[in-house]
Write a protein that holds these residues in place. Sequence first.
Motif, PDB file in Angstrom:
ATOM      1  N   SER A   1       0.820  -1.188   0.035  1.00 25.40           N
ATOM      2  CA  SER A   1      -0.059   0.015  -0.065  1.00 25.40           C
ATOM      3  C   SER A   1       0.778   1.181  -0.012  1.00 25.40           C
ATOM      4  O   SER A   1       1.995   1.279   0.376  1.00 25.40           O
ATOM      5  CB  SER A   1      -0.962  -0.087   1.143  1.00 25.40           C
ATOM      6  OG  SER A   1      -0.077   0.038   2.517  1.00 25.40           O
ATOM      7  N   VAL A   2       0.208   2.152  -0.549  1.00 28.31           N
ATOM      8  CA  VAL A   2       0.828   3.737  -0.637  1.00 28.31           C
ATOM      9  C   VAL A   2       0.595   4.570   0.582  1.00 28.31           C
ATOM     10  O   VAL A   2      -0.861   4.496   0.797  1.00 28.31           O
ATOM     11  CB  VAL A   2       0.621   4.333  -2.061  1.00 28.31           C
ATOM     12  CG1 VAL A   2       1.137   5.811  -2.011  1.00 28.31           C
ATOM     13  CG2 VAL A   2       1.233   3.389  -3.244  1.00 28.31           C
ATOM     14  N   LYS A   3       1.426   4.806   1.311  1.00 25.85           N
ATOM     15  CA  LYS A   3       1.104   5.633   2.569  1.00 25.85           C
ATOM     16  C   LYS A   3       0.775   7.394   2.101  1.00 25.85           C
ATOM     17  O   LYS A   3       0.080   8.009   2.414  1.00 25.85           O
ATOM     18  CB  LYS A   3       1.871   5.709   3.654  1.00 25.85           C
ATOM     19  CG  LYS A   3       1.727   6.249   5.017  1.00 25.85           C
ATOM     20  CD  LYS A   3       0.455   5.803   5.550  1.00 25.85           C
ATOM     21  CE  LYS A   3      -0.035   6.444   6.669  1.00 25.85           C
ATOM     22  NZ  LYS A   3      -1.162   5.993   7.494  1.00 25.85           N
ATOM     23  N   ILE A   4       1.919   7.757   1.534  1.00 27.35           N
ATOM     24  CA  ILE A   4       1.837   9.184   1.117  1.00 27.35           C
ATOM     25  C   ILE A   4       2.079   9.194  -0.313  1.00 27.35           C
ATOM     26  O   ILE A   4       3.189   8.659  -1.203  1.00 27.35           O
ATOM     27  CB  ILE A   4       3.191   9.670   1.429  1.00 27.35           C
ATOM     28  CG1 ILE A   4       3.156   9.594   3.282  1.00 27.35           C
ATOM     29  CG2 ILE A   4       3.257  11.291   1.061  1.00 27.35           C
ATOM     30  CD1 ILE A   4       4.349  10.323   3.854  1.00 27.35           C
ATOM     31  N   LYS A   5       1.410  10.144  -1.369  1.00 20.00           N
ATOM     32  CA  LYS A   5       1.436  10.256  -2.659  1.00 20.00           C
ATOM     33  C   LYS A   5       1.639  11.532  -2.689  1.00 20.00           C
ATOM     34  O   LYS A   5       0.724  12.557  -2.515  1.00 20.00           O
ATOM     35  CB  LYS A   5       0.094   9.940  -3.296  1.00 20.00           C
ATOM     36  CG  LYS A   5       0.160  10.071  -4.852  1.00 20.00           C
ATOM     37  CD  LYS A   5      -1.157   9.171  -5.426  1.00 20.00           C
ATOM     38  CE  LYS A   5      -1.161   9.572  -7.012  1.00 20.00           C
ATOM     39  NZ  LYS A   5      -2.272   8.911  -7.710  1.00 20.00           N
ATOM     40  N   VAL A   6       2.604  12.326  -3.626  1.00 19.52           N
ATOM     41  CA  VAL A   6       2.937  13.444  -3.791  1.00 19.52           C
ATOM     42  C   VAL A   6       2.728  13.795  -5.305  1.00 19.52           C
ATOM     43  O   VAL A   6       3.386  13.140  -6.231  1.00 19.52           O
ATOM     44  CB  VAL A   6       4.496  13.941  -3.327  1.00 19.52           C
ATOM     45  CG1 VAL A   6       4.770  15.297  -3.670  1.00 19.52           C
ATOM     46  CG2 VAL A   6       4.811  13.429  -1.862  1.00 19.52           C
TER      47      VAL A   6
ATOM     48  N   GLU B   1       5.602   8.213  -4.824  1.00 20.03           N
ATOM     49  CA  GLU B   1       4.619   7.463  -3.795  1.00 20.03           C
ATOM     50  C   GLU B   1       5.379   6.666  -2.821  1.00 20.03           C
ATOM     51  O   GLU B   1       6.355   5.934  -3.153  1.00 20.03           O
ATOM     52  CB  GLU B   1       3.890   6.322  -4.673  1.00 20.03           C
ATOM     53  CG  GLU B   1       2.963   7.080  -5.519  1.00 20.03           C
ATOM     54  CD  GLU B   1       2.076   6.158  -6.413  1.00 20.03           C
ATOM     55  OE1 GLU B   1       2.141   4.891  -6.358  1.00 20.03           O
ATOM     56  OE2 GLU B   1       0.915   6.287  -6.942  1.00 20.03           O
ATOM     57  N   ILE B   2       5.177   7.016  -1.531  1.00 17.35           N
ATOM     58  CA  ILE B   2       6.024   6.374  -0.387  1.00 17.35           C
ATOM     59  C   ILE B   2       5.077   5.327   0.081  1.00 17.35           C
ATOM     60  O   ILE B   2       4.024   5.623   0.536  1.00 17.35           O
ATOM     61  CB  ILE B   2       6.203   7.606   0.535  1.00 17.35           C
ATOM     62  CG1 ILE B   2       7.239   8.674  -0.179  1.00 17.35           C
ATOM     63  CG2 ILE B   2       6.923   6.992   1.907  1.00 17.35           C
ATOM     64  CD1 ILE B   2       7.419   9.775   0.662  1.00 17.35           C
ATOM     65  N   LYS B   3       5.819   4.159   0.346  1.00 22.90           N
ATOM     66  CA  LYS B   3       5.042   3.046   0.670  1.00 22.90           C
ATOM     67  C   LYS B   3       4.915   3.018   2.247  1.00 22.90           C
ATOM     68  O   LYS B   3       5.704   3.343   2.995  1.00 22.90           O
ATOM     69  CB  LYS B   3       5.898   1.748   0.185  1.00 22.90           C
ATOM     70  CG  LYS B   3       6.094   1.692  -1.242  1.00 22.90           C
ATOM     71  CD  LYS B   3       4.923   1.675  -2.114  1.00 22.90           C
ATOM     72  CE  LYS B   3       5.258   1.151  -3.528  1.00 22.90           C
ATOM     73  NZ  LYS B   3       5.856   2.096  -4.275  1.00 22.90           N
ATOM     74  N   ALA B   4       3.866   2.387   2.687  1.00 21.61           N
ATOM     75  CA  ALA B   4       3.479   2.278   3.813  1.00 21.61           C
ATOM     76  C   ALA B   4       4.493   1.339   4.694  1.00 21.61           C
ATOM     77  O   ALA B   4       4.830   0.090   4.257  1.00 21.61           O
ATOM     78  CB  ALA B   4       1.963   1.817   4.218  1.00 21.61           C
ATOM     79  N   ASN B   5       4.669   1.480   5.728  1.00 19.30           N
ATOM     80  CA  ASN B   5       5.710   0.563   6.742  1.00 19.30           C
ATOM     81  C   ASN B   5       7.164   0.007   6.026  1.00 19.30           C
ATOM     82  O   ASN B   5       7.316  -1.011   6.085  1.00 19.30           O
ATOM     83  CB  ASN B   5       4.840  -0.783   6.986  1.00 19.30           C
ATOM     84  CG  ASN B   5       3.694  -0.485   7.851  1.00 19.30           C
ATOM     85  OD1 ASN B   5       2.546  -0.477   7.444  1.00 19.30           O
ATOM     86  ND2 ASN B   5       4.071  -0.079   9.235  1.00 19.30           N
TER      87      ASN B   5
ATOM     88  N   LYS C   1       7.777  -1.492  11.291  1.00 24.29           N
ATOM     89  CA  LYS C   1       6.779  -2.390  11.424  1.00 24.29           C
ATOM     90  C   LYS C   1       5.481  -1.702  11.925  1.00 24.29           C
ATOM     91  O   LYS C   1       4.354  -2.348  11.608  1.00 24.29           O
ATOM     92  CB  LYS C   1       7.004  -3.299  12.869  1.00 24.29           C
ATOM     93  CG  LYS C   1       8.332  -4.276  12.564  1.00 24.29           C
ATOM     94  CD  LYS C   1       8.614  -4.991  13.789  1.00 24.29           C
ATOM     95  CE  LYS C   1       9.815  -5.995  13.470  1.00 24.29           C
ATOM     96  NZ  LYS C   1      10.217  -6.599  14.861  1.00 24.29           N
ATOM     97  N   ASN C   2       5.356  -0.560  12.368  1.00 21.73           N
ATOM     98  CA  ASN C   2       4.267   0.100  12.901  1.00 21.73           C
ATOM     99  C   ASN C   2       4.050   1.621  12.173  1.00 21.73           C
ATOM    100  O   ASN C   2       3.316   2.021  12.235  1.00 21.73           O
ATOM    101  CB  ASN C   2       4.390   0.377  14.479  1.00 21.73           C
ATOM    102  CG  ASN C   2       4.105  -0.953  15.088  1.00 21.73           C
ATOM    103  OD1 ASN C   2       3.309  -1.810  14.862  1.00 21.73           O
ATOM    104  ND2 ASN C   2       5.102  -1.258  15.936  1.00 21.73           N
ATOM    105  N   TYR C   3       5.411   2.091  11.637  1.00 20.99           N
ATOM    106  CA  TYR C   3       5.333   3.296  11.122  1.00 20.99           C
ATOM    107  C   TYR C   3       5.653   3.508   9.757  1.00 20.99           C
ATOM    108  O   TYR C   3       6.586   2.476   9.300  1.00 20.99           O
ATOM    109  CB  TYR C   3       6.248   4.333  11.969  1.00 20.99           C
ATOM    110  CG  TYR C   3       5.677   4.542  13.328  1.00 20.99           C
ATOM    111  CD1 TYR C   3       4.646   5.199  13.766  1.00 20.99           C
ATOM    112  CD2 TYR C   3       6.192   3.508  14.504  1.00 20.99           C
ATOM    113  CE1 TYR C   3       4.224   5.231  15.050  1.00 20.99           C
ATOM    114  CE2 TYR C   3       5.897   3.679  15.692  1.00 20.99           C
ATOM    115  CZ  TYR C   3       4.976   4.332  16.094  1.00 20.99           C
ATOM    116  OH  TYR C   3       4.618   4.691  17.315  1.00 20.99           O
ATOM    117  N   THR C   4       5.410   4.402   8.708  1.00 21.53           N
ATOM    118  CA  THR C   4       6.005   4.703   7.664  1.00 21.53           C
ATOM    119  C   THR C   4       7.169   5.887   7.926  1.00 21.53           C
ATOM    120  O   THR C   4       6.884   6.694   8.600  1.00 21.53           O
ATOM    121  CB  THR C   4       4.979   5.227   6.591  1.00 21.53           C
ATOM    122  OG1 THR C   4       4.148   4.216   6.378  1.00 21.53           O
ATOM    123  CG2 THR C   4       5.860   5.597   5.414  1.00 21.53           C
TER     124      THR C   4
END
Length: 252
Positions: free
Chosen positions: A2-7, A26-30, A196-199
């Motif tokens: 999943s993508v957490k941040i999309k610029v 696009e910055i991926k989650a975790n 494991k818990n944060y992007t």
Amino acid sequence: MSVKIKVENLNAWYGRNHVLKDINIEIKANKITAIIGPSGCGKSTFIRCLNRLHEVVPGAQVKGHVWVDGQDLYALGVDPTEVRHRIGMVFQKPNPFPTMSIFENVAVGVRIHGLKPGVKLEEIVERSLRMAALWEEVSDRLYTSGVSLSGGQQQRLCIARALAVEPEVLLLDEPCASLDPISTLKIEDLLVELKKNYTIVIVTHNMQQAARVSDYTAFLLDGELVEYGPTPEIFTRPQDKRTEDYITGRFG
């Protein structure tokens, strides 16, 4: 994945100085994403745009979009304070509040944002210090000054302070620049555990650090995103010669 941040089409200025130019990423989650590039290329400005810290600088301007879980952080009506609650920041130089104890340094953000019902402040402080791999070192002196700690401990204290308000994303601007090699490795080990818990997005000048800890790497040059991809590919099979030249030390 999943993508957490999309610029999208992100541009930033300091006065007339056009610092970031049409950044799309696009910055991926975790995952840990490293932002590399020579001094002055826009790395710090980029991550400051991710939690709207850039706009607090007089004369600064931002255009474009930063989406976090589908929400445009620059949309009308979005509260910048809430954005910075969701997206924590750790700076290059450790900056514990000098008049506060270790305990209060961690607790201060929680006091500002408010405790959740049924949660004790002491529990949050202990949990945050444990997540920052600092609890065992400071549990017997929580009420001594935060600046009494070593540089590496102070930086982990700042990470604990950021984690205490339960952000979704952790931004780090060269967090090991002023630290010795042993403290640097502790921070790196900590980041690998925290993903494991944060992007996590980390700005670094240290190519070895980027290669060691990051899953993805973005190379900025003169305010432009030259190349972005999985770290092993960026470091072993870069698609752009400028990326190869920078990573191999030919400039920067």
